[in-house]
Design an enzyme around this catalytic site. Structure first.
Site, short mmCIF file in Angstrom:
data_model
loop_
_atom_site.label_atom_id
_atom_site.label_comp_id
_atom_site.label_asym_id
_atom_site.label_seq_id
_atom_site.Cartn_x
_atom_site.Cartn_y
_atom_site.Cartn_z
N ASP A 73 -9.65 20.59 21.85
CA ASP A 73 -10.13 20.20 23.17
C ASP A 73 -9.32 18.97 23.56
O ASP A 73 -9.66 17.84 23.22
CB ASP A 73 -11.63 19.89 23.11
CG ASP A 73 -12.16 19.37 24.45
OD1 ASP A 73 -11.35 19.07 25.34
OD2 ASP A 73 -13.40 19.26 24.58
N ARG A 76 -11.25 19.13 39.60
CA ARG A 76 -12.25 19.24 38.55
C ARG A 76 -12.36 20.70 38.13
O ARG A 76 -12.71 21.55 38.94
CB ARG A 76 -13.63 18.75 39.02
CG ARG A 76 -13.64 17.41 39.68
CD ARG A 76 -15.02 16.79 39.67
NE ARG A 76 -15.30 16.27 38.36
CZ ARG A 76 -14.85 15.10 37.91
NH1 ARG A 76 -14.11 14.33 38.66
NH2 ARG A 76 -15.13 14.71 36.69
N TYR A 121 -16.09 35.54 47.08
CA TYR A 121 -16.66 35.90 45.78
C TYR A 121 -15.68 36.77 45.01
O TYR A 121 -15.15 37.74 45.57
CB TYR A 121 -17.98 36.66 45.96
CG TYR A 121 -19.14 35.90 45.41
CD1 TYR A 121 -19.21 35.60 44.05
CD2 TYR A 121 -20.16 35.43 46.24
CE1 TYR A 121 -20.27 34.86 43.53
CE2 TYR A 121 -21.21 34.69 45.72
CZ TYR A 121 -21.26 34.41 44.37
OH TYR A 121 -22.30 33.67 43.85
N GLU A 181 -16.09 37.70 41.29
CA GLU A 181 -16.50 37.87 39.88
C GLU A 181 -15.60 38.88 39.18
O GLU A 181 -15.28 39.94 39.73
CB GLU A 181 -17.96 38.35 39.82
CG GLU A 181 -18.94 37.24 40.12
CD GLU A 181 -20.32 37.78 40.41
OE1 GLU A 181 -20.42 38.81 41.12
OE2 GLU A 181 -21.30 37.17 39.94
N THR A 215 -9.71 20.17 30.25
CA THR A 215 -10.14 19.98 31.63
C THR A 215 -8.86 19.80 32.44
O THR A 215 -7.81 19.45 31.90
CB THR A 215 -11.04 18.73 31.79
OG1 THR A 215 -10.37 17.62 31.19
CG2 THR A 215 -12.38 18.94 31.13
N LYS A 274 -8.25 15.32 34.29
CA LYS A 274 -8.04 14.00 33.67
C LYS A 274 -6.54 13.67 33.73
O LYS A 274 -6.02 13.54 34.81
CB LYS A 274 -8.60 14.02 32.25
CG LYS A 274 -10.13 14.27 32.24
CD LYS A 274 -10.70 14.13 30.85
CE LYS A 274 -12.20 14.20 30.86
NZ LYS A 274 -12.75 15.57 30.79
C1 LIG Z 1 -12.99 16.04 25.24
C2 LIG Z 1 -13.82 16.48 26.40
N1 LIG Z 1 -14.23 17.75 26.44
C3 LIG Z 1 -14.99 18.20 27.45
C4 LIG Z 1 -15.38 17.38 28.47
C5 LIG Z 1 -16.31 17.91 29.52
O1 LIG Z 1 -15.74 18.04 30.74
P1 LIG Z 1 -16.61 18.09 32.08
O2 LIG Z 1 -17.09 16.73 32.35
O3 LIG Z 1 -15.64 18.63 33.07
O4 LIG Z 1 -17.73 19.06 31.82
C6 LIG Z 1 -14.97 16.05 28.48
C7 LIG Z 1 -15.38 15.16 29.57
O5 LIG Z 1 -15.37 13.99 29.54
C8 LIG Z 1 -14.18 15.59 27.40
O6 LIG Z 1 -13.80 14.31 27.32
#
Ligand SMILES: Cc1ncc(COP(=O)(O)O)c(C=O)c1O
Length: 441
Positions: free
Chosen positions: A202, A237, A57, A59, A228, A231
């Site tokens: 994002d 993950r 843990y 935090e 993320t 990918k």
């Molecule tokens: C552009 C984008 N943002 C956020 C996410 C969310 O990620 P997670 O599935 O890890 O929550 C995704 C997932 O497909 C995504 O394509």
């Protein structure tokens, strides 16, 4: 190659889970994984993920933890942060978000008050749920305004600008989930500046391409970056949030606000095994070989798209199946699955049927490229895809809504025994033998 994970204890004492892992290994090895948000991690990433770091843990943040015993965890997290800062040339990085969706919640909480306006690409146009879709926190607790793509399937920046001027968003998302074109971050910046919005990239889907130089970097243009890690970045993950120099200048408190939104705002203890695995994937992404990998993803997607009669400027192909019939997304996904090709059904822009019975499929090349497949293989794969899709003709989704669910259930059963598709599946299993999956012996 020996399997990087020793499953002997699991095999002996949890045979059910052991045998299901082995079954999934075969599926991942003998099929073509073409979901564009998926990848195969390295043996090194797998080993870090399977480590005893999960026991702890922690935090808080390095040097500022709620519990004792975190001196090693601090070193691991600081190392991951340093690698992220180096890879993206940013002054601040947070590596604790559990995944992309919680990371986007954290960013929204740090930037906005409840009911503030957030703007993102609509789900129907290829945006993500967390960018303002119905039923997501982003529209339940905030006022979500969506922008769209135009007839050419590209973001309509004129309409976006008009919407931004009208609604004055606090936050604008520049990021996509089902969009095959490059993003023009400069245009997003101009609009964000006009209305005083915080601009967040994002880039979850395209991070690997950005690192490879196959897509422009958002760093000079945006205030915050979220990606993320699982990918095209090819890690575990998880997710990272980074603040750019521009973001720091705009709000020197931004990093602190993001950290507070993370804990106590939205999360508890970090997943330290994941943090270590993120560090490993960042080490890998800093190597010259990763640049080649990212470039090849895009080259493969361009060839795949061309062979399928469309265009991709990224890692992803959005394929309309309207030429095959009415509402053919499910049918396409199931036919390809029967043939050993994993894709997902997807709405197409201006979806003519319904988001529940969409008219397209979404596929991509990141995982196939990790296995070493190149342009020549994409031509072969496109031929299999086209052959498989011929099998869905004549199986249109019923126009009557109440008949659809049962029709699709029956279609799935029927197509599972299709001889042509099962023949392709066999050919694909043979074909994949030449392309090893990292982490599976
Ligand atoms: C552009 C984008 N943002 C956020 C996410 C969310 O990620 P997670 O599935 O890890 O929550 C995704 C997932 O497909 C995504 O394509």
């Amino acid at each position: 190659m020996a399997n990087p994970i020793n499953y002997s204890a699991l095999k002996k004492n949890s045979p059910k889970i052991y045998s299901l892992i082995k079954k999934e290994e075969i599926r991942q090895k003998e099929g073509l994984e073409m979901i564009p948000s998926e990848n195969y991690v390295s043996a090194e990433v797998l080993q870090a993920l399977g480590s005893i770091l999960t026991n702890k843990y922690s935090e808080g943040f390095p040097g500022r933890r709620y519990y004792g015993g975190n001196e090693v965890i601090d070193e691991i997290e600081n190392y991951a942060i340093d690698l992220a800062k180096k890879l993206f040339s940013v002054p601040a990085a947070i590596v604790q978000p559990y995944s992309g969706s919680p990371a986007n919640l954290i960013i929204t909480m740090a930037v906005c008050e409840p009911k503030d306006v957030v703007m993102g690409l609509s789900l129907a146009s290829g945006g993500h749920l967390t960018h303002g879709a119905n039923l997501s926190f982003s529209s339940i607790f905030y006022k979500a305004v969506n922008y769209e793509v135009g007839k050419d399937w590209k973001i309509d920046f004129d309409a976006l600008e008009k919407l931004a001027i009208k609604h004055k968003p606090k936050l604008i998302w520049a990021g996509t989930t089902a969009y095959p074109f490059k993003l023009d971050y400069k245009k997003f910046r101009k609009i964000a500046d006009k209305v005083g919005a915080v601009l967040v990239a994002d880039c979850s889907h395209i991070t690997g391409l950005i690192i490879a130089g196959a897509h422009e970097s958002p760093v000079p243009y945006v205030d915050i970056i979220m990606t993320t890690t699982h990918k095209t970045l090819r890690g575990p993950r998880g997710a990272m949030i980074m603040v750019t120099d521009r973001g720091m200048k705009k709000d020197p408190e931004l990093k602190t606000k993001l950290e507070r939104a993370l804990i106590p705002g939205a999360q508890g203890g970090p997943h330290n095994h994941t943090t270590a695995a993120i560090a490993v994937c960042l080490e890998e992404a800093l190597k010259p070989s990763f640049k080649k990998y990212g470039e090849q993803i895009a080259k493969n997607a361009a060839v795949l798209a061309k062979e399928l009669g469309t265009i991709s400027e990224t890692h992803l192909v959005l394929l309309s199946l309207t030429d095959y019939g009415y509402g053919m997304g499910y049918q396409g996904q199931y036919a390809l699955e029967t043939a050993g090709i994993t894709v997902n059904k997807n709405s197409i822009p201006n979806e003519p049927v319904s988001p529940f019975y969409p008219s397209g499929i979404r596929l991509g090349t990141p995982a196939l490229t990790t296995r070493g497949m190149k342009e020549k293989e994409m031509v072969q794969i496109a031929a299999w895809i086209k052959e498989a899709l011929e099998e869905i003709r004549g199986h249109d989704t019923p126009k009557e809504k109440e008949q659809r669910a049962e029709y699709i259930r029956n279609f799935k059963k029927e197509i599972a025994g299709n001889k042509k598709l099962l023949r392709i599946k066999k050919e694909i299993a043979k074909f994949t033998e030449k392309f090893p999956v990292p982490g599976i012996d």
